[in-house]
Design a protein around this motif. Structure first.
Motif, mmCIF file in Angstrom:
data_model
loop_
_atom_site.group_PDB
_atom_site.id
_atom_site.type_symbol
_atom_site.label_atom_id
_atom_site.label_comp_id
_atom_site.label_asym_id
_atom_site.label_seq_id
_atom_site.Cartn_x
_atom_site.Cartn_y
_atom_site.Cartn_z
ATOM 1 N N ARG A 51 0.839 -1.208 0.000
ATOM 2 C CA ARG A 51 0.000 0.000 0.000
ATOM 3 C C ARG A 51 0.876 1.261 0.000
ATOM 4 O O ARG A 51 0.521 2.260 -0.631
ATOM 5 C CB ARG A 51 -0.946 -0.015 1.194
ATOM 6 N N ALA A 99 1.931 1.702 -3.550
ATOM 7 C CA ALA A 99 0.861 2.334 -4.343
ATOM 8 C C ALA A 99 0.803 3.842 -4.069
ATOM 9 O O ALA A 99 0.590 4.639 -4.993
ATOM 10 C CB ALA A 99 -0.483 1.682 -4.023
ATOM 11 N N GLN A 100 0.999 4.207 -2.827
ATOM 12 C CA GLN A 100 0.993 5.639 -2.481
ATOM 13 C C GLN A 100 2.141 6.385 -3.165
ATOM 14 O O GLN A 100 1.980 7.522 -3.613
ATOM 15 C CB GLN A 100 1.091 5.806 -0.960
ATOM 16 N N ILE A 120 3.465 5.572 -6.003
ATOM 17 C CA ILE A 120 3.098 5.684 -7.425
ATOM 18 C C ILE A 120 2.199 6.901 -7.628
ATOM 19 O O ILE A 120 2.438 7.722 -8.520
ATOM 20 C CB ILE A 120 2.405 4.390 -7.902
ATOM 21 N N ARG A 121 1.182 7.035 -6.793
ATOM 22 C CA ARG A 121 0.279 8.181 -6.907
ATOM 23 C C ARG A 121 1.020 9.503 -6.690
ATOM 24 O O ARG A 121 0.789 10.478 -7.396
ATOM 25 C CB ARG A 121 -0.849 8.068 -5.890
ATOM 26 N N LYS A 180 2.836 10.890 -9.818
ATOM 27 C CA LYS A 180 2.044 10.871 -11.056
ATOM 28 C C LYS A 180 2.672 11.735 -12.143
ATOM 29 O O LYS A 180 2.780 11.317 -13.302
ATOM 30 C CB LYS A 180 0.615 11.349 -10.772
ATOM 31 N N GLU A 196 -3.167 6.063 -11.935
ATOM 32 C CA GLU A 196 -4.112 5.637 -10.904
ATOM 33 C C GLU A 196 -4.395 4.142 -11.016
ATOM 34 O O GLU A 196 -4.440 3.429 -10.001
ATOM 35 C CB GLU A 196 -5.406 6.436 -11.015
ATOM 36 N N SER A 236 -2.444 1.917 -12.169
ATOM 37 C CA SER A 236 -1.242 1.207 -11.737
ATOM 38 C C SER A 236 -1.193 1.095 -10.211
ATOM 39 O O SER A 236 -0.844 0.043 -9.665
ATOM 40 C CB SER A 236 0.005 1.926 -12.258
ATOM 41 N N ALA A 237 -1.551 2.166 -9.527
ATOM 42 C CA ALA A 237 -1.614 2.120 -8.061
ATOM 43 C C ALA A 237 -2.690 1.147 -7.602
ATOM 44 O O ALA A 237 -2.488 0.373 -6.645
ATOM 45 C CB ALA A 237 -1.879 3.518 -7.514
ATOM 46 N N GLN A 238 -3.829 1.154 -8.281
ATOM 47 C CA GLN A 238 -4.920 0.237 -7.921
ATOM 48 C C GLN A 238 -4.518 -1.221 -8.122
ATOM 49 O O GLN A 238 -4.931 -2.094 -7.350
ATOM 50 C CB GLN A 238 -6.161 0.559 -8.743
ATOM 51 N N GLU A 298 -2.705 -2.089 -4.938
ATOM 52 C CA GLU A 298 -3.578 -2.078 -3.754
ATOM 53 C C GLU A 298 -4.594 -3.215 -3.763
ATOM 54 O O GLU A 298 -4.838 -3.860 -2.744
ATOM 55 C CB GLU A 298 -4.331 -0.749 -3.677
ATOM 56 N N THR A 315 2.604 -3.334 -13.282
ATOM 57 C CA THR A 315 1.926 -3.380 -11.982
ATOM 58 C C THR A 315 0.813 -4.425 -11.954
ATOM 59 O O THR A 315 0.514 -4.991 -10.899
ATOM 60 C CB THR A 315 1.356 -1.999 -11.611
#
Length: 492
Positions: free
Chosen positions: A74, A77-78, A80-81, A84, A108, A110-112, A115, A160
């Motif tokens: 997680r 993922a943060q 990555i965001r 951006k 977004e 990719s982050a999902q 997660e 990802t």
């Protein structure tokens, strides 16, 4: 390497450290085909070093448990965001993707990808299946070191998509980015390090498929191989994996049909048909064969021409651009060759069909009416902004035409009849069939191709079926009572 305002590492990432290669390869931007710099290339020894590092890191990462791994992922993922802007700049320059689309959607997603699988991994396994005597307990155990080989048309999102379930399941990873667009994946490794992904858990080796990719696919320390690319390369990966009896997941090419029935909303169908030119047609899921019911073919074609005519071909960094460049001079020659051969065979070019004035690697959005169903332009994947146009009279004919290739990745149907949607959707041979929509991807849903379009299914628990060893512990609990009694008897 400096990409506009972003510093991108061009060395390999092995065991938590940047490692220089013994050789290098040139990285170009398709925006103007200029050289960005030189990226490290891994030989067999460096691949062996990366796999070895992943092997050492495997047991601590696997034993950490899904919850602990999820917390790290997680944070990944943060990161990555939070990056951006940098990721959008790098990927757009590196592979020619539309910068505004990458910023608005790709980062977004990719982050999902990270997660979603991190959360899902916390809830797989542990279910008990009761039988007449035994109780079967199902568990998902990480397989080992996973080799992930990704394509140039969507390196960030597709990396990802593989990294999420592989790492969440407890595997360690060696990622080989595409040599034509390696930079966003290299930056991804730095973000993983910032997030606290332990050394050796996520490794990146750069290089071409014939050397680096082959060494990775051949390696006896690999437990899973996930590959996205062409059927030709997919066969080589599968052959290498077979020698070590390693399971593979292969997402390969597509030649998907776009079927429009007379009852369809023609405006919506035309707008969605125009979307097939996204990423300059370099999308394996694109429905590149338009099949229109004859009674509405004329109005539909007019609407498609209008929609495509409003699209702007140009620099992918410009937010007004709809279609960017092809990835390389070789790909440009491939696309041009398909169009020239179709024209020579008597096909009618309804629009487009030549280089666009925007630059060296830009090709006009093109629509071709082929000579026959057997034409090369109908049967083979072009992977460029080239669609074909055919008509049909009846539903059965549409389905027959839709199924008449060696591929089976996806399909699009537009109809105003729900019963027809279900009939045709079931009859068309494809891993994913979209009705009155396109490119709607639920991470929980299965994704995979049939025929030459691939082997295996990922998405949701299907991903863990691949990245894990699914184990059944079958216990006869009654035997413990019998066992205690018999032991007592023997002792007396």
């Amino acid at each position: 390497m400096k990409v506009e305002t972003v510093d991108v590492p061009i060395d390999h990432y092995i065991d938590g450290k940047r490692v220089a290669g013994s050789a290098g390869f040139e990285v170009r931007t398709p925006i103007d085909n200029s050289v960005l710099g030189t990226c490290a290339a891994a030989n067999k020894d460096l691949v062996d070093r990366a796999v070895g590092a992943a092997g050492v890191a495997f047991h601590p990462w696997a034993q950490a448990g899904a919850v602990a791994r999820g917390a790290v992922l997680r944070r990944f993922a943060q990161r990555i965001r939070a990056n951006k802007a940098a990721l959008s700049i790098v990927e757009s320059v590196d592979n020619g993707g539309l910068r505004h689309a990458i910023a608005a959607h790709i980062v977004e997603r990719s982050a999902q990808n990270i997660e979603y699988f991190a959360a899902r991994a916390e809830h797989i396994g542990g279910e008990a299946v009761s039988g007449s005597t035994n109780t079967d307990v199902v568990s998902y155990e990480p397989a080992g070191v996973a080799a992930l080989i990704t394509p140039w048309n969507g390196p960030l999102m597709l990396s990802t998509w593989k990294l999420g379930p592989a790492l969440a399941a407890g595997n360690t990873v060696v990622l080989k980015p595409p040599e034509l667009a390696p930079l966003s994946c290299s930056l991804l490794a730095s973000l993983a390090e910032e997030a606290g992904v332990p050394p050796g858990v996520f490794n990146v080796v750069h290089g071409d498929g014939s050397v680096t990719g082959q060494a990775l696919a051949d390696h006896p320390g690999i437990s899973r191989i996930s590959f996205t690319g062409s059927p030709q390369t997919g066969r080589k990966v599968a052959t290498a994996a077979a020698a070590n009896l390693v399971p593979v997941s292969l997402e390969l090419g597509g030649k998907s049909p776009f079927v429009v029935f007379a009852s369809a909303d023609l405006d919506a169908a035309a707008a969605t048909a125009a979307r097939q030119y996204f990423n300059a047609g370099q999308v394996c899921l694109a429905a590149t064969r338009i099949l229109a019911e004859r009674s509405i073919a004329g109005p539909l074609l007019e609407k498609i021409c209008e929609k495509v005519g409003a699209m702007r071909v140009g620099d992918p960094r410009d937010e007004r651009t709809s279609i960017g460049p092809l990835i390389s001079a070789r790909q440009f020659e491939r696309v041009t060759g398909f169009v020239d051969r179709a024209r020579a065979q008597g096909a009618e070019v309804l629009f487009g069909g030549r280089q666009h004035s925007a630059g060296e690697l830009y090709f006009e959005p093109t629509l071709i009416a082929p000579v026959s169903q057997e034409s090369e332009i109908v049967q083979n994947e072009v992977f460029g902004p080239v669609l074909t146009w055919q008509t049909f009279d009846e539903e059965a004919e549409a389905i027959a035409l839709a199924n008449d290739t060696t591929y089976g990745l996806a399909a699009v149907i537009f109809t105003g009849d729900a019963a027809q949607a279900e009939r045709a959707g079931r009859a068309i041979v494809a891993g994913t069939v979209w009705v009155n929509s396109f490119f709607v991807r639920n991470l929980a849903a299965p994704f995979g191709g049939f025929r030459k379009s691939g082997v295996g299914v990922e998405g949701g628990n299907h991903s863990f079926d691949f990245y894990c060893n699914v184990k059944n512990l079958s216990i006869d609990y009654v035997s413990f009572q019998r066992g205690a009694s018999s032991t007592l008897t023997r002792l007396q």
